[in-house]
Design an enzyme around this catalytic site. Sequence first.
Site, PDB file in Angstrom:
ATOM      1  N   ASP A 188       1.199  -0.980   0.081  1.00 37.96           N
ATOM      2  CA  ASP A 188       0.114  -0.059   0.151  1.00 37.96           C
ATOM      3  C   ASP A 188       0.843   1.432  -0.075  1.00 37.96           C
ATOM      4  O   ASP A 188       1.713   0.811   0.220  1.00 37.96           O
ATOM      5  CB  ASP A 188      -0.867   0.194   1.341  1.00 37.96           C
ATOM      6  CG  ASP A 188      -2.222   0.874   0.746  1.00 37.96           C
ATOM      7  OD1 ASP A 188      -2.570   1.624  -0.337  1.00 37.96           O
ATOM      8  OD2 ASP A 188      -2.655   0.757   1.974  1.00 37.96           O
ATOM      9  N   TYR A 194       6.275 -10.276   7.269  1.00 36.78           N
ATOM     10  CA  TYR A 194       6.577  -8.758   7.483  1.00 36.78           C
ATOM     11  C   TYR A 194       6.770  -8.035   8.702  1.00 36.78           C
ATOM     12  O   TYR A 194       6.600  -8.842   9.500  1.00 36.78           O
ATOM     13  CB  TYR A 194       4.840  -8.239   6.926  1.00 36.78           C
ATOM     14  CG  TYR A 194       4.417  -7.686   5.366  1.00 36.78           C
ATOM     15  CD1 TYR A 194       4.289  -6.964   4.905  1.00 36.78           C
ATOM     16  CD2 TYR A 194       3.768  -8.781   5.559  1.00 36.78           C
ATOM     17  CE1 TYR A 194       3.668  -6.660   4.172  1.00 36.78           C
ATOM     18  CE2 TYR A 194       2.614  -8.999   3.973  1.00 36.78           C
ATOM     19  CZ  TYR A 194       2.963  -8.215   3.439  1.00 36.78           C
ATOM     20  OH  TYR A 194       2.516  -7.531   1.586  1.00 36.78           O
TER      21      TYR A 194
END
Length: 287
Positions: free
Chosen positions: A59, A118
């Site tokens: 994003d 992540y």
Amino acid sequence: MKVDGFKWRLVIAYDGTRYAGWQYQSSPPTIQRYVEKALMGATKLERKDLHLVGASRTDKGVHAWGQVAHFVTPFNYDRIESIHSALNGNLPEDIRVREISPAVPEFHARFSAQRKVYHYRIYNDTFMDPFQRHNAYHSAHKLNPAVMREAAKYFIGKHDFSAFVNASQKERVRDPVKDIFRFDVVQMGALLQLEVEGSGFLYRQVRNMVAMLLQIGREAVPPDIIPKILATRDRRELAKYSLLAPPQGLCLMTVKYNEEHLRLPSGSPNTSFGRHYTINSCKLPFY
């Protein structure tokens, strides 16, 4: 979709601060747009012929150390160090191709992925370290790492994460059941690093999980609130307790694949990790 030609795998690192995410847009600038532009310059192919696909649609403002992508060419290369150098020479300084390697036809950067890792970095001090401001979230509230670790364990395993996903018009309806293999909270001085590894993640799932852990770390809610929210499968339930964590703390570290998908095709060039330059003799006079 089957694409004829030779397939190539890229491992890409980028600072996502000034980009509107990975996915291609003509404006504002995205990572994919710049990578395709560099590939077009290096291969002399048109964008439509490259078929560039990324493993993760990171994003706006999100970083990556190990984004994986693939592209195709109608021709083969004997050596790929030169195209590797050309790609990085044509990219902005906040985007770099770390590796380029030949890929087997069956490899697909997105659909072959088995696991993703992540990291989310939180700088927990009274003021923000100015050198960390682009890649960590600042929390001036004193956090309790012990209760965050306790809470993170509730995410581990196979769950329906419908309560932790944001709606996106860009994404097709996906299976909300994901398998989380580990969720660690690592303390390094003022820095807290949340490390999560899973089979895949829904839109903004990681940032929503982090936001909930932040609330728990502030001791605003107890750790056992997480299974209760998961059980509702309702995003509105999560919204009662936390807002979305900001993007700058999030970084895609690794995308993992089966070894069979990572093998080099027969007769292909070796993987390029870039090349070092050396000076054989000093051309500057000594005084």
